[in-house]
Design a protein around this motif. Structure first.
Motif, PDB file in Angstrom:
ATOM      1  N   UNK A  79       0.844  -1.183   0.000  1.00 37.92           N
ATOM      2  CA  UNK A  79       0.000   0.000   0.000  1.00 37.92           C
ATOM      3  C   UNK A  79       0.878   1.232   0.000  1.00 37.92           C
ATOM      4  N   UNK A  80       0.474   2.265  -0.728  1.00 33.62           N
ATOM      5  CA  UNK A  80       1.300   3.467  -0.811  1.00 33.62           C
ATOM      6  C   UNK A  80       0.447   4.706  -0.633  1.00 33.62           C
ATOM      7  N   UNK A  81       0.953   5.644   0.168  1.00 30.24           N
ATOM      8  CA  UNK A  81       0.298   6.928   0.391  1.00 30.24           C
ATOM      9  C   UNK A  81       1.251   8.023  -0.045  1.00 30.24           C
ATOM     10  N   UNK A  82       0.756   8.893  -0.939  1.00 29.38           N
ATOM     11  CA  UNK A  82       1.577   9.958  -1.496  1.00 29.38           C
ATOM     12  C   UNK A  82       1.287  11.288  -0.795  1.00 29.38           C
ATOM     13  N   UNK A  83       2.186  12.222  -1.006  1.00 27.93           N
ATOM     14  CA  UNK A  83       2.002  13.572  -0.497  1.00 27.93           C
ATOM     15  C   UNK A  83       0.749  14.223  -1.091  1.00 27.93           C
ATOM     16  N   UNK A  84       0.443  13.915  -2.350  1.00 25.32           N
ATOM     17  CA  UNK A  84      -0.630  14.592  -3.082  1.00 25.32           C
ATOM     18  C   UNK A  84      -1.983  13.883  -2.989  1.00 25.32           C
ATOM     19  N   UNK A  85      -2.144  12.938  -2.045  1.00 23.63           N
ATOM     20  CA  UNK A  85      -3.388  12.205  -1.797  1.00 23.63           C
ATOM     21  C   UNK A  85      -3.709  11.207  -2.919  1.00 23.63           C
ATOM     22  N   UNK A  86      -3.743  11.671  -4.191  1.00 25.89           N
ATOM     23  CA  UNK A  86      -3.988  10.797  -5.348  1.00 25.89           C
ATOM     24  C   UNK A  86      -5.298  10.026  -5.243  1.00 25.89           C
ATOM     25  N   UNK A  87      -6.349  10.695  -4.779  1.00 29.92           N
ATOM     26  CA  UNK A  87      -7.676  10.078  -4.742  1.00 29.92           C
ATOM     27  C   UNK A  87      -8.347  10.216  -6.106  1.00 29.92           C
ATOM     28  N   UNK A  88      -9.280   9.322  -6.393  1.00 27.27           N
ATOM     29  CA  UNK A  88     -10.047   9.412  -7.630  1.00 27.27           C
ATOM     30  C   UNK A  88     -11.155  10.442  -7.431  1.00 27.27           C
ATOM     31  N   UNK A  89     -11.115  11.563  -8.158  1.00 26.41           N
ATOM     32  CA  UNK A  89     -12.077  12.645  -7.888  1.00 26.41           C
ATOM     33  C   UNK A  89     -13.520  12.280  -8.216  1.00 26.41           C
ATOM     34  N   UNK A  90     -13.714  11.314  -9.111  1.00 27.46           N
ATOM     35  CA  UNK A  90     -15.067  10.934  -9.521  1.00 27.46           C
ATOM     36  C   UNK A  90     -15.666   9.822  -8.671  1.00 27.46           C
ATOM     37  N   UNK A  91     -14.941   9.366  -7.648  1.00 25.91           N
ATOM     38  CA  UNK A  91     -15.429   8.320  -6.758  1.00 25.91           C
ATOM     39  C   UNK A  91     -15.678   8.889  -5.368  1.00 25.91           C
ATOM     40  N   UNK A  92     -16.674   8.348  -4.678  1.00 23.13           N
ATOM     41  CA  UNK A  92     -16.938   8.762  -3.304  1.00 23.13           C
ATOM     42  C   UNK A  92     -15.843   8.225  -2.387  1.00 23.13           C
ATOM     43  N   UNK A  93     -15.896   8.642  -1.148  1.00 27.61           N
ATOM     44  CA  UNK A  93     -14.934   8.147  -0.158  1.00 27.61           C
ATOM     45  C   UNK A  93     -14.999   6.625  -0.087  1.00 27.61           C
ATOM     46  N   UNK A  94     -16.193   6.078   0.039  1.00 28.47           N
ATOM     47  CA  UNK A  94     -16.337   4.624   0.139  1.00 28.47           C
ATOM     48  C   UNK A  94     -15.843   3.927  -1.126  1.00 28.47           C
ATOM     49  N   UNK A  95     -16.119   4.522  -2.277  1.00 23.79           N
ATOM     50  CA  UNK A  95     -15.686   3.921  -3.538  1.00 23.79           C
ATOM     51  C   UNK A  95     -14.170   3.977  -3.691  1.00 23.79           C
ATOM     52  N   UNK A 109     -19.727  -8.626  -0.304  1.00 25.42           N
ATOM     53  CA  UNK A 109     -19.981  -8.516   1.135  1.00 25.42           C
ATOM     54  C   UNK A 109     -18.685  -8.249   1.906  1.00 25.42           C
ATOM     55  N   UNK A 110     -17.616  -8.962   1.532  1.00 27.33           N
ATOM     56  CA  UNK A 110     -16.323  -8.768   2.196  1.00 27.33           C
ATOM     57  C   UNK A 110     -15.786  -7.377   1.926  1.00 27.33           C
ATOM     58  N   UNK A 111     -16.009  -6.909   0.705  1.00 28.05           N
ATOM     59  CA  UNK A 111     -15.555  -5.575   0.336  1.00 28.05           C
ATOM     60  C   UNK A 111     -16.269  -4.505   1.172  1.00 28.05           C
ATOM     61  N   UNK A 112     -17.572  -4.627   1.281  1.00 30.61           N
ATOM     62  CA  UNK A 112     -18.351  -3.657   2.045  1.00 30.61           C
ATOM     63  C   UNK A 112     -17.957  -3.667   3.521  1.00 30.61           C
ATOM     64  N   UNK A 113     -17.706  -4.856   4.057  1.00 36.02           N
ATOM     65  CA  UNK A 113     -17.322  -4.962   5.466  1.00 36.02           C
ATOM     66  C   UNK A 113     -15.966  -4.319   5.716  1.00 36.02           C
ATOM     67  N   UNK A 114     -15.028  -4.564   4.817  1.00 39.31           N
ATOM     68  CA  UNK A 114     -13.687  -3.990   4.988  1.00 39.31           C
ATOM     69  C   UNK A 114     -13.717  -2.473   4.851  1.00 39.31           C
ATOM     70  N   UNK A 115     -14.488  -1.962   3.896  1.00 42.33           N
ATOM     71  CA  UNK A 115     -14.604  -0.511   3.724  1.00 42.33           C
ATOM     72  C   UNK A 115     -15.209   0.111   4.976  1.00 42.33           C
ATOM     73  N   UNK A 116     -16.267  -0.506   5.511  1.00 45.05           N
ATOM     74  CA  UNK A 116     -16.889   0.017   6.724  1.00 45.05           C
ATOM     75  C   UNK A 116     -15.935   0.030   7.899  1.00 45.05           C
ATOM     76  N   UNK A 117     -15.147  -1.061   8.029  1.00 47.77           N
ATOM     77  CA  UNK A 117     -14.169  -1.131   9.122  1.00 47.77           C
ATOM     78  C   UNK A 117     -13.140  -0.016   9.018  1.00 47.77           C
ATOM     79  N   UNK A 118     -12.588   0.186   7.815  1.00 49.95           N
ATOM     80  CA  UNK A 118     -11.539   1.196   7.651  1.00 49.95           C
ATOM     81  C   UNK A 118     -12.092   2.612   7.817  1.00 49.95           C
ATOM     82  N   UNK A 119     -13.335   2.848   7.386  1.00 48.15           N
ATOM     83  CA  UNK A 119     -13.945   4.173   7.587  1.00 48.15           C
ATOM     84  C   UNK A 119     -14.060   4.479   9.069  1.00 48.15           C
ATOM     85  N   UNK A 120     -14.433   3.486   9.855  1.00 43.67           N
ATOM     86  CA  UNK A 120     -14.535   3.703  11.296  1.00 43.67           C
ATOM     87  C   UNK A 120     -13.158   3.918  11.918  1.00 43.67           C
ATOM     88  N   UNK A 121     -12.166   3.202  11.434  1.00 39.53           N
ATOM     89  CA  UNK A 121     -10.820   3.340  12.002  1.00 39.53           C
ATOM     90  C   UNK A 121     -10.253   4.742  11.786  1.00 39.53           C
TER      91      UNK A 121
END
Length: 357
Positions: A79-95, A109-121
């Motif tokens: 996993x890599x995190x850049x200085x410039x965020x590099x988020x997809x502007x056309x996707x929501x936070x969850x997407x 189902x696994x995807x939705x559960x993992x996204x929910x977990x990380x959003x809470x974290x």
């Protein structure tokens, strides 16, 4: 136990410039190591080689005991995190968080559960439907961090992720990164030029200069026992006092002998002695062993007051970190300066000072 990530004698050049010179570095599972150094020291090149964006000229990189030197980035599970965020502007936070999981064909189902977990974290559960432009810089970087961690990477790579944020948000997010990394046990390589960040969150800090790893140690050891003058100057504040060596081997400042001696391995008739402000004390003018000088000014720094003194007979300004807030000194006052040289670094005056630019 195999190391999580291991660089062995890695060398990388760009034209005539050597970006890395025989870098050997081993990250233990669950460890957070920061690579710290000035621009051009090679820290980002090391990160890009770990990610697979650059191929070294020589040497090897292994991940969990498996060589990955020439394996493409998409087959490294990093996993890599850049200085410039590099988020997809056309996707929501969850997407955005679900993107890597979708590429890996995780079940819905696994995807939705993992996204929910990380959003809470990362405390962004209420913002899952927002788009990146609707978030603050700190929130965007939280999304980028959560997205990188959602895929459960073998190693998390952080490329100066806090440098675009303001000071208060940087501190908050810095602590958040450490909390998440500790909770998840993710092996992490963090690249920064900010020494405060590196010292605050790292298990070990690697200080780099001109493509070389000058020191790799705990934050305490790097600060209190720097391996050489470059590390001493780069990490924290450092006083430098020009001295001369007497016929008997003692070091003197304008005729006043210091309490300590330079190690026999350090030659030269004129040496710079490097000491931290907290290893400098003030005494009454004329007191035995004190280097005479005049107060130039002082800065209130909370638990300490930093007192600046110009020494007599040499072109040296010395800062003493005086404990307490009631320092009864004014510019022009005469004082004595006592140097505790037990942790000093000694450097011949003629020694080259490379890697600081």
């Amino acid at each position: 136990m195999a190391s999580a990530l291991h660089f062995a004698d890695v060398r990388k050049t760009f034209g005539p410039t050597a970006a890395l010179e025989q870098l050997t570095l081993e990250l233990a599972p669950g460890e957070l190591i920061s690579l710290l150094g000035p621009s051009g020291c090679g820290k980002t090149t090391a990160l890009r080689i770990a990610a697979g964006f650059e191929i070294p000229d020589s040497g090897t990189v292994t991940l969990g005991g498996r060589e990955i030197t020439r394996i493409p980035p998409n087959r490294r599970n990093m996993g890599m995190v850049f200085q410039s965020y590099s988020l997809f502007p056309n996707l929501t936070v969850a997407e955005n968080l679900a993107f890597g999981l979708r590429v890996r064909r995780a079940a819905s189902a696994a995807r939705a559960a993992r996204v929910g977990e990380m959003l809470e974290r990362v405390q962004l559960g209420a913002m899952s439907a927002r788009y990146p432009h609707q978030l603050s810089g700190g929130q965007q970087q939280r999304v980028a961090l959560a997205r990188a961690l959602a895929i459960q990477p073998d190693v998390l790579l952080l490329d100066e992720p806090l440098s675009a944020l303001d000071a208060k948000v940087r501190v908050t997010l810095r602590d958040e990164i450490r909390r998440l990394q500790t909770e998840l046990g993710t092996t992490t390589l963090f690249v920064t030029h900010d020494q405060e960040e590196a010292l605050a969150i790292s298990d070990r800090v690697g200080v780099m200069s001109n493509g070389r790893l000058e020191q790799l140690d705990t934050p305490t050891e790097v600060y209190r026992r720097p391996a050489n003058a470059f590390v001493a100057r780069f990490v924290g504040s450092m006083n430098e006092v020009r001295t001369t060596r007497s016929a008997g081997g003692r070091l003197e400042v304008a005729g006043v002998a210091l309490a300590g001696r330079a190690p026999p391995s350090v030659g030269g008739s004129s040496l710079d002695v490097l000491v931290r402000p907290e290893d400098v004390a003030l005494c009454a003018a004329g007191a035995a062993g004190g280097l005479p000088g005049s107060v130039v000014g002082q800065v209130f720094a909370g638990a300490t007051t930093l007192v600046r003194v110009r020494l007599d007979g040499v072109d040296s300004l010395v800062t003493a970190a005086v404990r307490g807030t009631d320092v009864d000194l004014a510019a022009g006052d005469r004082v004595g300066v006592l140097l505790d040289t037990r942790r000093a670094i000694y450097e011949p005056v003629a020694a080259a000072r490379s890697g600081a630019d």
